[in-house]
Scaffold this active site. Structure first.
Site, short mmCIF file in Angstrom:
data_model
loop_
_atom_site.label_atom_id
_atom_site.label_comp_id
_atom_site.label_asym_id
_atom_site.label_seq_id
_atom_site.Cartn_x
_atom_site.Cartn_y
_atom_site.Cartn_z
N GLY A 240 0.79 -1.23 0.00
CA GLY A 240 0.00 0.00 0.00
C GLY A 240 0.81 1.28 0.00
O GLY A 240 0.39 2.28 0.57
N ARG B 237 -5.97 -9.02 -7.85
CA ARG B 237 -6.96 -9.93 -8.45
C ARG B 237 -7.54 -9.29 -9.70
O ARG B 237 -7.73 -8.08 -9.75
CB ARG B 237 -8.13 -10.20 -7.50
CG ARG B 237 -7.70 -10.70 -6.20
CD ARG B 237 -8.28 -12.06 -5.88
NE ARG B 237 -7.46 -12.65 -4.87
CZ ARG B 237 -6.77 -13.76 -4.98
NH1 ARG B 237 -6.86 -14.49 -6.06
NH2 ARG B 237 -6.01 -14.20 -4.01
N ILE B 238 -7.83 -10.15 -10.65
CA ILE B 238 -8.50 -9.65 -11.84
C ILE B 238 -9.98 -9.54 -11.50
O ILE B 238 -10.61 -10.52 -11.07
CB ILE B 238 -8.27 -10.60 -13.03
CG1 ILE B 238 -6.77 -10.62 -13.35
CG2 ILE B 238 -9.08 -10.15 -14.24
CD1 ILE B 238 -6.37 -11.61 -14.41
N LEU B 239 -10.53 -8.35 -11.64
CA LEU B 239 -11.94 -8.13 -11.27
C LEU B 239 -12.86 -8.71 -12.33
O LEU B 239 -12.53 -8.74 -13.52
CB LEU B 239 -12.20 -6.63 -11.14
CG LEU B 239 -11.54 -5.94 -9.94
CD1 LEU B 239 -11.66 -4.43 -10.07
CD2 LEU B 239 -12.17 -6.42 -8.64
N ASN C 296 -6.49 2.22 -12.50
CA ASN C 296 -5.46 1.28 -12.06
C ASN C 296 -4.10 1.90 -12.35
O ASN C 296 -3.98 2.76 -13.22
CB ASN C 296 -5.59 -0.05 -12.82
CG ASN C 296 -4.57 -1.08 -12.37
OD1 ASN C 296 -4.32 -1.22 -11.17
ND2 ASN C 296 -3.96 -1.78 -13.32
N HIS D 279 -0.28 0.59 -13.40
CA HIS D 279 0.43 -0.60 -13.86
C HIS D 279 1.88 -0.23 -14.13
O HIS D 279 2.16 0.76 -14.83
CB HIS D 279 -0.22 -1.14 -15.14
CG HIS D 279 0.49 -2.34 -15.68
ND1 HIS D 279 0.40 -3.58 -15.11
CD2 HIS D 279 1.37 -2.46 -16.71
CE1 HIS D 279 1.16 -4.43 -15.77
NE2 HIS D 279 1.76 -3.78 -16.75
N GLU E 178 5.25 6.77 -9.35
CA GLU E 178 3.85 6.37 -9.15
C GLU E 178 3.18 7.24 -8.09
O GLU E 178 2.01 7.59 -8.20
CB GLU E 178 3.78 4.90 -8.72
CG GLU E 178 4.25 3.95 -9.80
CD GLU E 178 3.91 2.48 -9.51
OE1 GLU E 178 3.93 2.08 -8.32
OE2 GLU E 178 3.62 1.75 -10.47
#
Ligand code: GRF
Length: 229
Positions: free
Chosen positions: A23, A102-104, A118, A120, A185
């Site tokens: 996080g 996780r892939i939603l 998102n 990446h 980021e």
């Protein structure tokens, strides 16, 4: 108030952050909200892992946390349904995936399309999926970076908003490269969220609009630069 004290959850569009791990991006977002530089309300942090360190970061900042522990569900469908229910209850206007691993389901993604971002760690469309640092070093690329993009059902394929780009050094390892990319980021993610919150950035169909104009290429910040505001 010092940064070590619980900060306000902020005010603005209801924003839910989904995490799975450390996080550090969440922390950057919390810090910006705490400094009144990011006009969103951090409504809740949701994790699919009960022991994600990001949950502690959220609690410390006084933000509600919800765990939808993947391991507690017998299958992917039940997990997806539980997560969808949690999100419905939270009524987010913005959903931020910050290291959510996780892939939603496409149902969830479609439900929040245009509101879900998102980050990446690659200069998309290059290197979708995992191990981007390894792939960049193996390919001998001169540049690497990270991208904030809208989430669509296809993995890491949603329209991009902003990128942070670093030059790859001869002596870079996955770790050293990741350290520099992640510093970026923490700049580009809060900025993209701010643009979404203030509606400076919008998704119409598959096209990103910025200040009412089609965004032909993602905004770019180079290492050490300040970039667009
Ligand atoms: C980030 O580097 C991001 O690019 C990727 O997952 C990582 C999450 O790190 N999607 P953290 O949990 O924010 O520290």
């Amino acid at each position: 108030m010092t940064s070590s004290m619980p900060g306000p959850a902020g005010s603005g569009p209801r924003t839910v952050v989904l995490i799975s791990g450390s996080g550090t991006n969440l922390q950057a977002i919390i810090d910006e909200v705490g400094q009144n530089r990011l006009p969103v309300e951090l409504t809740a942090v949701v994790s699919d892992c009960a022991d994600a360190f990001g949950l502690e970061r959220a609690s410390k900042a006084g933000i509600d946390t919800v765990v939808v522990n993947f391991g507690d569900y017998g299958n992917r469908q039940d997990f997806d349904r539980a997560l969808a229910d949690v999100l419905e209850d939270l009524e987010p206007e913005i959903v931020v995936l910050a290291g959510f691993m996780r892939i939603l389901s496409s149902t969830i993604v479609t439900r929040y399309q245009g509101q879900m971002l998102n980050i990446h760690p690659s200069l998309l469309p290059k290197y979708k999926g995992l191990h981007t640092y390894r792939k960049v070093l193996a390919a001998g690329d001169r540049f690497h970076g990270s991208t904030v993009h809208y989430v669509i059902p296809k993995l890491d394929a949603g329209p991009s908003i902003i990128q942070y780009r670093v030059a790859v050094r001869d002596d870079d390892t996955e770790e050293s490269l990741a350290t520099r990319v992640q510093q970026g980021e923490y700049v580009i993610y809060p900025r993209a969220i701010e643009w979404l919150a203030s509606k400076r950035v919008e998704l119409r169909g598959e096209q990103v609009f910025f200040d009412g104009e089609p965004l032909r290429e993602p905004k770019l910040i180079n290492e050490g630069g300040v970039g667009p505001r």
